[in-house]
Design an enzyme around this catalytic site. Structure first.
Site, PDB file in Angstrom:
ATOM      1  N   GLU A 195       0.831  -1.212   0.000  1.00  0.00           N
ATOM      2  CA  GLU A 195       0.000   0.000   0.000  1.00  0.00           C
ATOM      3  C   GLU A 195       0.863   1.258   0.000  1.00  0.00           C
ATOM      4  OE1 GLU A 195      -2.840  -0.490   3.168  1.00  0.00           O
ATOM      5  OE2 GLU A 195      -3.666  -2.324   2.298  1.00  0.00           O
ATOM      6  N   GLU A 288      -5.242  -7.967  -0.390  1.00  0.00           N
ATOM      7  CA  GLU A 288      -6.078  -7.877   0.804  1.00  0.00           C
ATOM      8  C   GLU A 288      -7.485  -7.538   0.358  1.00  0.00           C
ATOM      9  OE1 GLU A 288      -4.963  -5.105   3.839  1.00  0.00           O
ATOM     10  OE2 GLU A 288      -2.820  -5.582   3.683  1.00  0.00           O
TER      11      GLU A 288
END
Length: 343
Positions: A195, A288
């Protein structure tokens, strides 16, 4: 009973196809057909796993479930209890988030290693995420999310600085545990500094993020010879909170797999198509997620290789009926199927 029987036979047909792909003379063909690992010294099992992911039939998806450092089997076991199926991919955590002592962190990582070895022996795929606290600070979630400037970040990736030395010390400590997996011949989908196109981690949205990625890669591959690792670059979906993929991409020569993190059922086709284009034929996954992708999403986005539910989000946002339905679809690959493929 009838639907169960159909699923059983469809899975067995797929199983036969996968076993044939990875047996005898066919195996060398499949490995040659896939992009080679970025590490030229990658282990045979790492190469086999990458080839497997590269050659999954369109529409087939490996199920995945993440667990936390302190309880490395809890959520995965819960998934099995709800659905009757183990995920094909088991995600683990390597970062200390609870202000653990050095000794406690090493012990917790050993529990992860022990679980991962058992998981791999049972035919499952191992993935490890690394939420690294800002080097030189207590290992807490707050310090994973530390706010630092570009100038401060630069000192961590500049050889000779005190910050650089602290970073190297943390990497060397993590490498000790990863060596146990290497020595057990367990291939790992290694997912660090994820991320990075968001602003919530200390490594996020930095102009020279690739320097941090390269630093870890060189340390792990050239110094510690962690040839069991496949390198997973896992950006956030480029939504309102994140920048486009290409702004923090370390380069196709440094990643084996690309995996987008997608939350709130936000499975936009652009997230998929843009990542697929950037991957240039390498496998892509959902790194995710909270809400499980629907059958329609998977039909319209057939090249996802795997999707990993994040920890407690599995049961927090998905009903037990939805979990059972997802895990028992004909196109979902569970650990049982993987075990038969890799035995």
């Amino acid at each position: 009973m009838k639907s169960h029987s159909i699923r059983f036979w469809l899975q067995r047909v797929l199983l036969l196809m996968l076993v044939l792909l990875f047996s005898g003379s066919q195996q060398s063909f499949i490995i040659a057909d896939a992009a080679p690992p970025v590490n030229a010294q990658a282990s045979a099992k790492a190469r086999q796993l990458l080839a497997y992911l590269s050659n999954l039939p369109a529409g087939m998806l490996i199920s995945g479930q993440h667990d936390y450092l302190e309880a490395p089997d809890e959520q995965n076991n819960k998934l099995q209890q709800i659905s009757g199926q183990y995920a094909g991919l088991h995600g683990y955590e390597f970062g200390g988030l609870a202000n653990q002592s050095h000794t406690a962190l090493r012990e917790q990582r050993q529990h992860v290693v022990d679980s991962a070895i058992r998981w791999s022996e049972d035919g499952g795929i191992v993935a490890i995420t690394f939420h690294q606290a800002l080097p030189g600070t207590p290992k807490t979630w707050k310090n994973v999310q530390a706010k630092i400037t570009q100038a401060e970040f630069n000192r961590y990736v500049t050889p000779g600085t005190s910050q650089y030395k602290q970073l190297i010390a943390d990497l060397d400590e993590a490498a000790l545990s990863l060596k146990s997996l290497r020595d057990a011949d367990v291939p790992v989908l290694w997912r660090p500094y994820h991320e990075m196109n968001g602003s919530w981690f200390w490594w996020g949205n930095k102009q020279n993020y690739a320097k941090l990625w390269d630093l870890m890669y060189d340390r792990f591959v050239r110094v510690h010879h962690l040839d069991n690792l496949l390198w997973v670059w896992s950006p956030n979906a480029p939504n309102a909170y994140s920048t486009p993929y290409n702004q923090t991409f370390p380069g196709i020569h440094r990643v084996d797999i690309l995996a987008a993190d997608i939350y709130n059922n936000d499975y936009k086709s652009s997230y998929y198509t843009e990542l697929l284009k950037l991957a240039q034929g390498k496998p892509i996954g959902i790194g995710e997620s909270d809400i499980l992708p629907s059958a329609k999403v998977l039909q319209n986005q057939p090249d996802w290789a795997y999707a990993m539910s994040w920890g407690k989000e599995l049961s927090a946002v998905n009903s037990q009926a939805a979990i059972r339905h997802f895990m028992n679809q004909n196109n979902i690959i569970t650990r049982e199927l993987l075990h038969e493929s890799f035995r």
